[in-house]
Every structure is written in C-alpha cells, then in structure tokens.
Design a protein around this motif. Structure first.
Motif, PDB file in Angstrom:
ATOM      1  N   CYS A 233       4.782   4.159   1.985  1.00 47.97           N
ATOM      2  CA  CYS A 233       3.898   5.186   1.459  1.00 47.97           C
ATOM      3  C   CYS A 233       3.047   4.532   0.371  1.00 47.97           C
ATOM      4  CB  CYS A 233       4.710   6.342   0.883  1.00 47.97           C
ATOM      5  SG  CYS A 233       3.716   7.695   0.268  1.00 47.97           S
ATOM      6  N   MET A 234       1.742   4.530   0.572  1.00 45.46           N
ATOM      7  CA  MET A 234       0.831   3.849  -0.341  1.00 45.46           C
ATOM      8  C   MET A 234       0.610   4.684  -1.599  1.00 45.46           C
ATOM      9  SD  MET A 234      -2.023   1.351  -0.267  1.00 45.46           S
ATOM     10  CE  MET A 234      -1.591   0.936   1.357  1.00 45.46           C
ATOM     11  N   GLU A 235       1.009   4.134  -2.740  1.00 47.27           N
ATOM     12  CA  GLU A 235       0.806   4.832  -4.014  1.00 47.27           C
ATOM     13  C   GLU A 235      -0.489   4.378  -4.686  1.00 47.27           C
ATOM     14  OE1 GLU A 235       3.286   6.055  -8.028  1.00 47.27           O
ATOM     15  OE2 GLU A 235       4.060   4.469  -6.775  1.00 47.27           O
ATOM     16  N   VAL A 236      -0.787   3.089  -4.588  1.00 44.99           N
ATOM     17  CA  VAL A 236      -1.964   2.521  -5.231  1.00 44.99           C
ATOM     18  C   VAL A 236      -2.606   1.525  -4.266  1.00 44.99           C
ATOM     19  CG1 VAL A 236      -2.783   1.113  -7.164  1.00 44.99           C
ATOM     20  CG2 VAL A 236      -0.906   2.706  -7.514  1.00 44.99           C
ATOM     21  N   GLY A 237      -3.917   1.509  -4.234  1.00 47.22           N
ATOM     22  CA  GLY A 237      -4.622   0.521  -3.423  1.00 47.22           C
ATOM     23  C   GLY A 237      -5.002   1.048  -2.054  1.00 47.22           C
ATOM     24  N   THR A 238      -5.357   0.116  -1.181  1.00 45.16           N
ATOM     25  CA  THR A 238      -5.747   0.455   0.184  1.00 45.16           C
ATOM     26  C   THR A 238      -5.152  -0.584   1.127  1.00 45.16           C
ATOM     27  OG1 THR A 238      -7.778  -0.856   0.055  1.00 45.16           O
ATOM     28  CG2 THR A 238      -7.951   1.481  -0.535  1.00 45.16           C
ATOM     29  N   ALA A 239      -5.062  -0.217   2.399  1.00 47.23           N
ATOM     30  CA  ALA A 239      -4.576  -1.139   3.431  1.00 47.23           C
ATOM     31  C   ALA A 239      -5.171  -0.718   4.765  1.00 47.23           C
ATOM     32  CB  ALA A 239      -3.058  -1.125   3.501  1.00 47.23           C
ATOM     33  N   ASN A 240      -5.335  -1.678   5.646  1.00 50.71           N
ATOM     34  CA  ASN A 240      -5.837  -1.404   6.993  1.00 50.71           C
ATOM     35  C   ASN A 240      -4.766  -1.717   8.022  1.00 50.71           C
ATOM     36  OD1 ASN A 240      -8.483  -0.685   6.225  1.00 50.71           O
ATOM     37  ND2 ASN A 240      -9.056  -2.833   6.090  1.00 50.71           N
ATOM     38  N   ALA A 241      -4.697  -0.884   9.048  1.00 53.25           N
ATOM     39  CA  ALA A 241      -3.852  -1.160  10.206  1.00 53.25           C
ATOM     40  C   ALA A 241      -4.766  -1.672  11.302  1.00 53.25           C
ATOM     41  CB  ALA A 241      -3.142   0.112  10.663  1.00 53.25           C
ATOM     42  N   THR A 242      -4.430  -2.826  11.835  1.00 55.58           N
ATOM     43  CA  THR A 242      -5.253  -3.411  12.890  1.00 55.58           C
ATOM     44  C   THR A 242      -4.423  -3.587  14.155  1.00 55.58           C
ATOM     45  OG1 THR A 242      -4.752  -5.664  12.165  1.00 55.58           O
ATOM     46  CG2 THR A 242      -6.731  -4.658  11.270  1.00 55.58           C
ATOM     47  N   VAL A 243      -5.095  -3.488  15.281  1.00 52.73           N
ATOM     48  CA  VAL A 243      -4.478  -3.678  16.585  1.00 52.73           C
ATOM     49  C   VAL A 243      -5.219  -4.825  17.263  1.00 52.73           C
ATOM     50  CG1 VAL A 243      -4.069  -2.634  18.855  1.00 52.73           C
ATOM     51  CG2 VAL A 243      -3.786  -1.258  16.774  1.00 52.73           C
ATOM     52  N   GLU A 244      -4.447  -5.743  17.824  1.00 54.33           N
ATOM     53  CA  GLU A 244      -5.074  -6.883  18.503  1.00 54.33           C
ATOM     54  C   GLU A 244      -6.063  -6.382  19.557  1.00 54.33           C
ATOM     55  OE1 GLU A 244      -2.516  -9.998  19.979  1.00 54.33           O
ATOM     56  OE2 GLU A 244      -1.113  -9.647  18.332  1.00 54.33           O
ATOM     57  N   GLY A 245      -7.252  -6.949  19.540  1.00 54.51           N
ATOM     58  CA  GLY A 245      -8.276  -6.595  20.503  1.00 54.51           C
ATOM     59  C   GLY A 245      -9.078  -5.358  20.154  1.00 54.51           C
ATOM     60  N   GLN A 246      -8.625  -4.596  19.133  1.00 58.40           N
ATOM     61  CA  GLN A 246      -9.331  -3.380  18.732  1.00 58.40           C
ATOM     62  C   GLN A 246      -9.833  -3.435  17.299  1.00 58.40           C
ATOM     63  OE1 GLN A 246      -7.301   0.299  19.582  1.00 58.40           O
ATOM     64  NE2 GLN A 246      -6.440  -0.512  21.484  1.00 58.40           N
ATOM     65  N   GLY A 247      -9.216  -4.231  16.485  1.00 54.98           N
ATOM     66  CA  GLY A 247      -9.586  -4.300  15.071  1.00 54.98           C
ATOM     67  C   GLY A 247      -8.910  -3.208  14.261  1.00 54.98           C
ATOM     68  N   VAL A 248      -9.573  -2.753  13.204  1.00 55.12           N
ATOM     69  CA  VAL A 248      -9.010  -1.744  12.305  1.00 55.12           C
ATOM     70  C   VAL A 248      -8.968  -0.394  13.018  1.00 55.12           C
ATOM     71  CG1 VAL A 248      -9.310  -0.509  10.124  1.00 55.12           C
ATOM     72  CG2 VAL A 248      -9.815  -2.955  10.248  1.00 55.12           C
ATOM     73  N   VAL A 249      -7.777   0.220  13.056  1.00 53.06           N
ATOM     74  CA  VAL A 249      -7.626   1.537  13.691  1.00 53.06           C
ATOM     75  C   VAL A 249      -7.329   2.632  12.666  1.00 53.06           C
ATOM     76  CG1 VAL A 249      -6.988   0.640  15.960  1.00 53.06           C
ATOM     77  CG2 VAL A 249      -5.202   1.086  14.260  1.00 53.06           C
ATOM     78  N   VAL A 250      -6.815   2.244  11.490  1.00 49.36           N
ATOM     79  CA  VAL A 250      -6.533   3.203  10.414  1.00 49.36           C
ATOM     80  C   VAL A 250      -6.733   2.490   9.089  1.00 49.36           C
ATOM     81  CG1 VAL A 250      -4.807   4.664   9.296  1.00 49.36           C
ATOM     82  CG2 VAL A 250      -4.790   4.448  11.767  1.00 49.36           C
ATOM     83  N   SER A 251      -7.365   3.179   8.138  1.00 49.78           N
ATOM     84  CA  SER A 251      -7.477   2.683   6.773  1.00 49.78           C
ATOM     85  C   SER A 251      -6.665   3.611   5.872  1.00 49.78           C
ATOM     86  CB  SER A 251      -8.942   2.659   6.325  1.00 49.78           C
ATOM     87  OG  SER A 251      -9.661   1.694   7.050  1.00 49.78           O
ATOM     88  N   TYR A 252      -5.712   3.040   5.167  1.00 49.17           N
ATOM     89  CA  TYR A 252      -4.824   3.819   4.314  1.00 49.17           C
ATOM     90  C   TYR A 252      -5.328   3.841   2.881  1.00 49.17           C
ATOM     91  CZ  TYR A 252      -1.512   3.701   8.150  1.00 49.17           C
ATOM     92  OH  TYR A 252      -0.922   3.847   9.370  1.00 49.17           O
ATOM     93  N   GLN A 253      -5.222   4.984   2.253  1.00 45.91           N
ATOM     94  CA  GLN A 253      -5.567   5.217   0.855  1.00 45.91           C
ATOM     95  C   GLN A 253      -4.285   5.685   0.150  1.00 45.91           C
ATOM     96  OE1 GLN A 253      -8.742   4.623  -0.191  1.00 45.91           O
ATOM     97  NE2 GLN A 253      -9.268   4.069   1.912  1.00 45.91           N
ATOM     98  N   PRO A 254      -4.294   5.819  -1.175  1.00 41.71           N
ATOM     99  CA  PRO A 254      -3.117   6.361  -1.848  1.00 41.71           C
ATOM    100  C   PRO A 254      -2.689   7.700  -1.226  1.00 41.71           C
ATOM    101  CG  PRO A 254      -4.599   5.432  -3.454  1.00 41.71           C
ATOM    102  CD  PRO A 254      -5.329   5.398  -2.131  1.00 41.71           C
ATOM    103  N   GLY A 255      -1.407   7.811  -0.969  1.00 37.84           N
ATOM    104  CA  GLY A 255      -0.847   8.987  -0.310  1.00 37.84           C
ATOM    105  C   GLY A 255      -0.671   8.779   1.185  1.00 37.84           C
ATOM    106  N   GLY A 256      -1.263   7.735   1.727  1.00 38.92           N
ATOM    107  CA  GLY A 256      -1.114   7.443   3.157  1.00 38.92           C
ATOM    108  C   GLY A 256       0.252   6.849   3.451  1.00 38.92           C
TER     109      GLY A 256
END
Length: 84
Positions: free
Chosen positions: A60-83
């Motif tokens: 569970c992201m409290e601070v910052g950001t993160a991206n979920a990537t899938v091979e061949g598709q790239g970024v599929v979800v960008s997480y923000q605090p609370g994600g």
C-alpha cells in the motif's frame, strides 16, 4: 506486530477499505491486518515486485508514486499514495 502512529493507521484503514480484497472485512479484522503491516522504503527506480515472481506481500503506497508495467505493454497502472 508493527507499531504505527494514529495517522498511519488511519491512512491504511482508508486505503484498504477502498480495495476490493478488504472492503467486506470487519473493523476488528482490518485492524489485525494493519497491525501486521510494516513499512518498506524503496529507492527511485527500484523494482518492488517483478512480473512472474510469486507474491507473498501486499503493498500500500503511503508516499511517492510507482508504475506497474507488463512486458510488451508498458505501464498499465500508475500508483499514487493510497494505491494498493
């Protein structure tokens, strides 16, 4: 069990209650889960979980950001605090 400030506990309650895995839990069960959660600090660009790896933690992201990537598709979800 991992000690948390009231602010962090309140944040986690709010974040987890929005996630479908936790939305039907009782307040008591949610509190037990939150008591077991511990912080994890990662550096910019560090991989948190890799596609194909067996997962055994819930994040569970409290601070910052993160991206979920899938091979061949790239970024599929960008997480923000609370994600989660």
């Amino acid at each position: 069990m991992h000690a948390k400030s009231d602010e962090t506990s309140d944040f986690l309650i709010g974040a987890l209650m929005k996630h479908y895995l936790f939305e039907s839990l009782s307040a008591e069960d949610l509190e037990k889960i939150i008591e077991c959660m511990r912080p994890l600090k990662v550096k910019n660009g560090e991989t948190i979980i890799k596609q194909g790896d067996t997962g055994d933690l819930f994040y569970c992201m409290e601070v910052g950001t993160a991206n979920a990537t899938v091979e061949g598709q790239g970024v599929v979800v960008s997480y923000q605090p609370g994600g989660c």
